[in-house]
Design a protein around this motif. Structure first.
Motif, PDB file in Angstrom:
ATOM      1  N   GLU A 200       0.826  -1.202   0.000  1.00  0.00           N
ATOM      2  CA  GLU A 200       0.000   0.000   0.000  1.00  0.00           C
ATOM      3  C   GLU A 200       0.862   1.254   0.000  1.00  0.00           C
ATOM      4  O   GLU A 200       0.538   2.242  -0.664  1.00  0.00           O
ATOM      5  N   ILE A 201       1.972   1.227   0.735  1.00  0.00           N
ATOM      6  CA  ILE A 201       2.876   2.374   0.799  1.00  0.00           C
ATOM      7  C   ILE A 201       3.460   2.657  -0.582  1.00  0.00           C
ATOM      8  O   ILE A 201       3.521   3.815  -1.018  1.00  0.00           O
ATOM      9  N   ILE A 202       3.881   1.608  -1.287  1.00  0.00           N
ATOM     10  CA  ILE A 202       4.446   1.779  -2.630  1.00  0.00           C
ATOM     11  C   ILE A 202       3.388   2.326  -3.583  1.00  0.00           C
ATOM     12  O   ILE A 202       3.660   3.240  -4.374  1.00  0.00           O
ATOM     13  N   LEU A 203       2.182   1.788  -3.516  1.00  0.00           N
ATOM     14  CA  LEU A 203       1.100   2.267  -4.383  1.00  0.00           C
ATOM     15  C   LEU A 203       0.782   3.737  -4.115  1.00  0.00           C
ATOM     16  O   LEU A 203       0.626   4.528  -5.055  1.00  0.00           O
ATOM     17  N   ILE A 204       0.713   4.114  -2.849  1.00  0.00           N
ATOM     18  CA  ILE A 204       0.441   5.505  -2.485  1.00  0.00           C
ATOM     19  C   ILE A 204       1.577   6.406  -2.946  1.00  0.00           C
ATOM     20  O   ILE A 204       1.341   7.506  -3.462  1.00  0.00           O
TER      21      ILE A 204
END
Length: 94
Positions: free
Chosen positions: A3-7
């Protein structure tokens, strides 16, 4: 972590998109411009999708082959990365 990478990619793409629009606006006004180095840095470090979309929408840097090809390659790279990250967390997706 996914999720951090996507954000991060989403935020960098939004920033890159906005900076492309800002640079185009500055170019029309003959004012201080954003350096090409900054545009490339934003695109390479997560903003490839937004940089390409901004280039197309604002018709900015479209005559520069290195931007056309480079930003397209980054769009494809980040597109595959996003697909892979989403697929890894959701195996039911084709």
């Amino acid at each position: 972590m996914t999720e951090i990478i996507l954000i991060f990619i989403l935020l960098m793409s939004i920033i890159s998109f906005l900076v492309m629009g800002y640079d185009k606006s500055q170019a029309k006004k003959h004012k201080q411009r954003v350096s090409e180095r900054t545009l490339w840095t934003l695109a390479i470090f997560g903003g490839g999708i937004g940089a390409y979309l901004g280039m197309q929408l604002f018709r900015h840097k479209t005559k520069h082959t290195n931007f056309r090809v480079g930003f397209l390659m980054l769009l494809i790279l980040y597109g595959f990365l996003l697909f892979w990250l989403v697929k890894a967390n959701n195996p039911m997706i084709i």
